[in-house]
Design an enzyme around this catalytic site. Structure first.
Site, PDB file in Angstrom:
ATOM      1  N   CYS A  33       0.830  -1.209   0.000  1.00 42.35           N
ATOM      2  CA  CYS A  33       0.000   0.000   0.000  1.00 42.35           C
ATOM      3  C   CYS A  33       0.865   1.260   0.000  1.00 42.35           C
ATOM      4  O   CYS A  33       1.977   1.272   0.539  1.00 42.35           O
ATOM      5  CB  CYS A  33      -0.914   0.003   1.217  1.00 42.35           C
ATOM      6  SG  CYS A  33      -2.252  -1.213   1.124  1.00 42.35           S
TER       7      CYS A  33
ATOM      8  N   CYS B  99      -3.441   0.035  -3.401  1.00 45.74           N
ATOM      9  CA  CYS B  99      -4.169   0.305  -2.160  1.00 45.74           C
ATOM     10  C   CYS B  99      -3.520   1.472  -1.426  1.00 45.74           C
ATOM     11  O   CYS B  99      -2.367   1.829  -1.702  1.00 45.74           O
ATOM     12  CB  CYS B  99      -4.207  -0.937  -1.266  1.00 45.74           C
ATOM     13  SG  CYS B  99      -2.600  -1.588  -0.779  1.00 45.74           S
TER      14      CYS B  99
END
Length: 304
Positions: free
Chosen positions: A121, A202
């Site tokens: 992420c 993400c």
């Protein structure tokens, strides 16, 4: 009298044997002639299709395998369970002996599954018309990854491939451009790879655009504008940070308040993403100025 009858029978047998021999010779000759004609026909195979783009990269198998092993052994050993030989075979079967204008997403699906891996992420960096700068940045800053920094993008970056229905099934002379046919091996591959990269993103993501382009920094027809932006998952991605970079010494055709950036922001807002935009993101501009330290655009970079 018996002697004459025997002689006649002997002559008849002789004539019959000669006739059989001539017939056999004719049959043998016919078989040989047919074999020669058939062999000649087999030798004349259909010519390879001719296209406008460069052909398949020479030693493609060795290039793909070498990059794959380097990626999983030297760069990301945590991916050591990946089977590079299977990855190569999957890529080869996606295009070999196929018309290069009839490639489908199904052809590449096994390859996508074999090469997929998680993207941390906050590390995804998308780009459009800033390829060189984006990749120089990720090489100097390991906190970000472009598609070409993933296993799939790494093995395929800057190489070319396409097949042909005739032997040997791979065209090393030429491959079709997108303008010749959209369903060519390269276009289908990079669209699928880009979709997979966007879906894996993400946290906070970044996109580096070129603000020196007269046509506008954001283009709906680009891979980012037509594929990646629509495959970002609002449930996984919290924010999109736009880095609008201008060429050192080049025109500043558009800023964060420009028309194409407004269009991009509108699309992102409709998809419920938080958005920021920064002209000449300083860490990237510092990298630009490494190659142009004396340029007037870089004078402020030396100030503290």
């Amino acid at each position: 009298m018996p002697f004459q009858q025997g002689s006649a029978r002997t002559r008849q047998r002789t004539v019959l044997l000669v006739g059989i021999a001539v017939l056999l010779a004719a049959l043998v000759l016919a078989v040989l002639l047919a074999s020669v004609l058939t062999h000649g026909t087999q030798e004349v195979s259909p010519k390879m299709m001719k296209w406008k783009d460069r052909g398949t990269t020479k030693n493609l198998k060795e290039v793909i395998l070498g990059r794959c092993y380097n990626y999983i052994m030297a760069r990301y050993p945590e991916l050591g369970d990946k089977d590079c030989l299977k990855i190569w075979e999957s890529l080869k079967h996606a295009f070999i002996y196929k018309n290069p204008c009839n490639i489908t997403s199904e052809d590449y699906q096994p390859l996508m599954e074999l090469t997929s891996h998680p993207i941390p992420c906050n590390k995804s960096l998308f780009w459009s018309k800033t390829s060189d700068l984006a990749h120089r940045y990720t090489k100097s800053n390991q906190n970000f990854l472009t598609l070409e920094d993933t296993l799939l993008g790494y093995i395929a970056d800057s190489v070319s491939w396409c097949g042909d229905p005739s032997a040997p099934g791979i065209n090393y002379e030429s491959c079709p451009k997108r303008s010749e046919c959209e369903s060519n091996p390269s276009s289908v591959f990079w669209k699928m790879a880009s979709k997979m990269f966007a879906e894996a993103a993400c946290g906070e993501v970044q996109v580096m655009l070129n603000g020196s382009l007269e046509a506008g920094a954001f283009r709906s027809s680009s891979i980012f504008g037509s594929i990646e932006i629509f495959n970002l998952n609002p449930g996984k991605v919290s924010a999109v940070h736009i880095w609008l970079m201008h060429d050192i010494g080049g025109p500043q055709s558009e800023s964060c308040s420009g028309h194409s950036i407004k269009k991009l922001k509108s699309i992102l807002e409709e998809r419920n993403f938080m958005i920021t935009c920064e002209d000449n993101y300083r860490p990237v501009q510092l990298l630009q100025c490494v190659h142009n330290p004396d340029h007037t655009d870089c004078r402020f970079c030396t100030n503290t």
